[in-house]
Design a protein around this motif. Structure first.
Motif, mmCIF file in Angstrom:
data_model
loop_
_atom_site.group_PDB
_atom_site.id
_atom_site.type_symbol
_atom_site.label_atom_id
_atom_site.label_comp_id
_atom_site.label_asym_id
_atom_site.label_seq_id
_atom_site.Cartn_x
_atom_site.Cartn_y
_atom_site.Cartn_z
ATOM 1 N N HIS A 27 73.851 37.277 -11.903
ATOM 2 C CA HIS A 27 74.259 38.098 -10.762
ATOM 3 C C HIS A 27 75.630 38.706 -11.006
ATOM 4 C CE1 HIS A 27 70.971 37.011 -8.108
ATOM 5 N NE2 HIS A 27 71.103 35.774 -8.528
ATOM 6 N N THR A 28 75.803 39.919 -10.491
ATOM 7 C CA THR A 28 77.095 40.589 -10.556
ATOM 8 C C THR A 28 77.406 41.177 -9.186
ATOM 9 O OG1 THR A 28 76.097 42.676 -11.284
ATOM 10 C CG2 THR A 28 76.890 41.200 -13.010
ATOM 11 N N ILE A 29 78.681 41.331 -8.911
ATOM 12 C CA ILE A 29 79.092 42.035 -7.700
ATOM 13 C C ILE A 29 80.116 43.089 -8.093
ATOM 14 C CG2 ILE A 29 78.599 40.136 -6.116
ATOM 15 C CD1 ILE A 29 81.531 39.563 -5.951
ATOM 16 N N LEU A 30 80.147 44.158 -7.313
ATOM 17 C CA LEU A 30 81.117 45.227 -7.525
ATOM 18 C C LEU A 30 82.304 44.966 -6.611
ATOM 19 C CD1 LEU A 30 78.699 48.279 -7.563
ATOM 20 C CD2 LEU A 30 79.663 47.057 -9.528
ATOM 21 N N THR A 31 83.476 44.859 -7.204
ATOM 22 C CA THR A 31 84.696 44.601 -6.443
ATOM 23 C C THR A 31 85.647 45.772 -6.615
ATOM 24 O OG1 THR A 31 85.624 43.387 -8.322
ATOM 25 C CG2 THR A 31 84.510 42.094 -6.651
ATOM 26 N N ASP A 32 86.524 45.970 -5.655
ATOM 27 C CA ASP A 32 87.525 47.032 -5.723
ATOM 28 C C ASP A 32 88.658 46.543 -6.626
ATOM 29 O OD1 ASP A 32 89.508 48.912 -5.334
ATOM 30 O OD2 ASP A 32 89.275 48.985 -3.166
ATOM 31 N N ASP A 33 89.026 47.345 -7.612
ATOM 32 C CA ASP A 33 90.079 46.934 -8.541
ATOM 33 C C ASP A 33 91.489 47.166 -7.993
ATOM 34 O OD1 ASP A 33 90.445 49.651 -8.731
ATOM 35 O OD2 ASP A 33 90.076 49.776 -10.886
ATOM 36 N N GLY A 34 91.575 47.599 -6.730
ATOM 37 C CA GLY A 34 92.878 47.854 -6.118
ATOM 38 C C GLY A 34 93.356 49.281 -6.304
ATOM 39 N N HIS A 35 92.628 50.063 -7.086
ATOM 40 C CA HIS A 35 92.988 51.457 -7.340
ATOM 41 C C HIS A 35 91.873 52.405 -6.920
ATOM 42 C CE1 HIS A 35 96.489 50.114 -9.560
ATOM 43 N NE2 HIS A 35 95.708 49.271 -10.219
ATOM 44 N N GLY A 36 90.975 51.922 -6.054
ATOM 45 C CA GLY A 36 89.889 52.757 -5.565
ATOM 46 C C GLY A 36 88.693 52.856 -6.488
ATOM 47 N N HIS A 37 88.663 52.039 -7.526
ATOM 48 C CA HIS A 37 87.543 52.044 -8.462
ATOM 49 C C HIS A 37 86.813 50.710 -8.382
ATOM 50 C CE1 HIS A 37 90.514 54.864 -10.266
ATOM 51 N NE2 HIS A 37 89.419 55.609 -10.376
ATOM 52 N N ASP A 38 85.519 50.763 -8.633
ATOM 53 C CA ASP A 38 84.733 49.528 -8.684
ATOM 54 C C ASP A 38 84.884 48.868 -10.044
ATOM 55 O OD1 ASP A 38 83.701 49.669 -6.137
ATOM 56 O OD2 ASP A 38 81.901 50.758 -6.745
ATOM 57 N N SER A 39 84.966 47.566 -10.041
ATOM 58 C CA SER A 39 84.893 46.815 -11.285
ATOM 59 C C SER A 39 83.776 45.798 -11.119
ATOM 60 C CB SER A 39 86.227 46.142 -11.607
ATOM 61 O OG SER A 39 86.577 45.203 -10.623
ATOM 62 N N ASP A 51 70.693 31.413 -4.298
ATOM 63 C CA ASP A 51 70.444 31.983 -2.972
ATOM 64 C C ASP A 51 70.760 33.477 -2.926
ATOM 65 O OD1 ASP A 51 69.578 29.589 -1.950
ATOM 66 O OD2 ASP A 51 71.492 29.063 -1.040
ATOM 67 N N LEU A 52 71.501 33.982 -3.893
ATOM 68 C CA LEU A 52 71.810 35.414 -3.918
ATOM 69 C C LEU A 52 70.552 36.252 -4.063
ATOM 70 C CD1 LEU A 52 75.042 35.502 -6.077
ATOM 71 C CD2 LEU A 52 74.833 36.054 -3.649
ATOM 72 N N SER A 53 69.474 35.666 -4.579
ATOM 73 C CA SER A 53 68.236 36.425 -4.733
ATOM 74 C C SER A 53 67.636 36.812 -3.386
ATOM 75 C CB SER A 53 67.220 35.640 -5.568
ATOM 76 O OG SER A 53 66.878 34.445 -4.913
ATOM 77 N N ARG A 54 68.080 36.165 -2.302
ATOM 78 C CA ARG A 54 67.594 36.487 -0.952
ATOM 79 C C ARG A 54 68.446 37.539 -0.256
ATOM 80 N NH1 ARG A 54 67.279 30.490 1.270
ATOM 81 N NH2 ARG A 54 66.693 29.570 -0.705
ATOM 82 N N VAL A 55 69.562 37.903 -0.885
ATOM 83 C CA VAL A 55 70.487 38.866 -0.282
ATOM 84 C C VAL A 55 70.105 40.268 -0.744
ATOM 85 C CG1 VAL A 55 72.908 39.573 -0.156
ATOM 86 C CG2 VAL A 55 72.330 37.139 -0.261
ATOM 87 N N PRO A 56 70.024 41.235 0.183
ATOM 88 C CA PRO A 56 69.671 42.607 -0.214
ATOM 89 C C PRO A 56 70.714 43.202 -1.160
ATOM 90 C CG PRO A 56 69.762 42.392 2.196
ATOM 91 C CD PRO A 56 70.260 41.111 1.612
ATOM 92 N N LEU A 57 70.243 43.929 -2.170
ATOM 93 C CA LEU A 57 71.164 44.602 -3.081
ATOM 94 C C LEU A 57 72.025 45.579 -2.307
ATOM 95 C CD1 LEU A 57 68.850 45.312 -6.129
ATOM 96 C CD2 LEU A 57 70.445 43.425 -5.793
ATOM 97 N N GLY A 58 73.289 45.645 -2.647
ATOM 98 C CA GLY A 58 74.221 46.536 -1.968
ATOM 99 C C GLY A 58 74.934 45.891 -0.793
ATOM 100 N N ALA A 59 74.483 44.710 -0.373
ATOM 101 C CA ALA A 59 75.127 44.017 0.740
ATOM 102 C C ALA A 59 76.497 43.499 0.305
ATOM 103 C CB ALA A 59 74.259 42.848 1.210
ATOM 104 N N THR A 60 77.429 43.483 1.236
ATOM 105 C CA THR A 60 78.748 42.925 0.962
ATOM 106 C C THR A 60 78.681 41.419 1.151
ATOM 107 O OG1 THR A 60 79.856 44.946 1.653
ATOM 108 C CG2 THR A 60 81.181 42.935 1.626
ATOM 109 N N VAL A 61 79.102 40.691 0.128
ATOM 110 C CA VAL A 61 79.066 39.232 0.163
ATOM 111 C C VAL A 61 80.437 38.656 -0.154
ATOM 112 C CG1 VAL A 61 76.630 39.076 -0.493
ATOM 113 C CG2 VAL A 61 78.360 39.041 -2.260
#
Length: 86
Positions: A27-39, A51-61
């Motif tokens: 699993h991976t999540i997209l986080t804000d790098d503090g400069h407005g870009h996703d990392s 349990d992350l497999s039950r969470v919809p893709l794109g949801a904030t966790v």
């Protein structure tokens, strides 16, 4: 790779599609790098995070490490909570 050091450490971001890793689904999540870009933050391959497999893709966790716990059988495991934004 996110590697929590102490109880209370957490990571927050948008859940992205899992990738195949050396130990199965990674699993991976997209986080804000503090400069407005996703990392991309790669999450450790742990049974507690299945349990992350039950969470919809794109949801904030928010995933919070609760520390090492001992099971009734005497085995030590890493405990996490997974919160999904409404």
């Amino acid at each position: 790779m996110w590697s929590p050091a102490k109880a209370g450490d957490n990571v927050t971001g948008r859940l992205s599609a899992p990738e195949n890793g050396p130990f199965g689904e990674q699993h991976t999540i997209l986080t804000d790098d503090g400069h407005g870009h996703d990392s991309v933050t790669v999450l450790p391959h742990l049974a507690a995070l299945k349990d992350l497999s039950r969470v919809p893709l794109g949801a904030t966790v928010r995933i919070t490490y609760k520390g090492d716990k001992v099971s009734a059988a005497g085995n030590t495991y890493k405990a996490f909570t997974i919160e999904v934004a409404a």
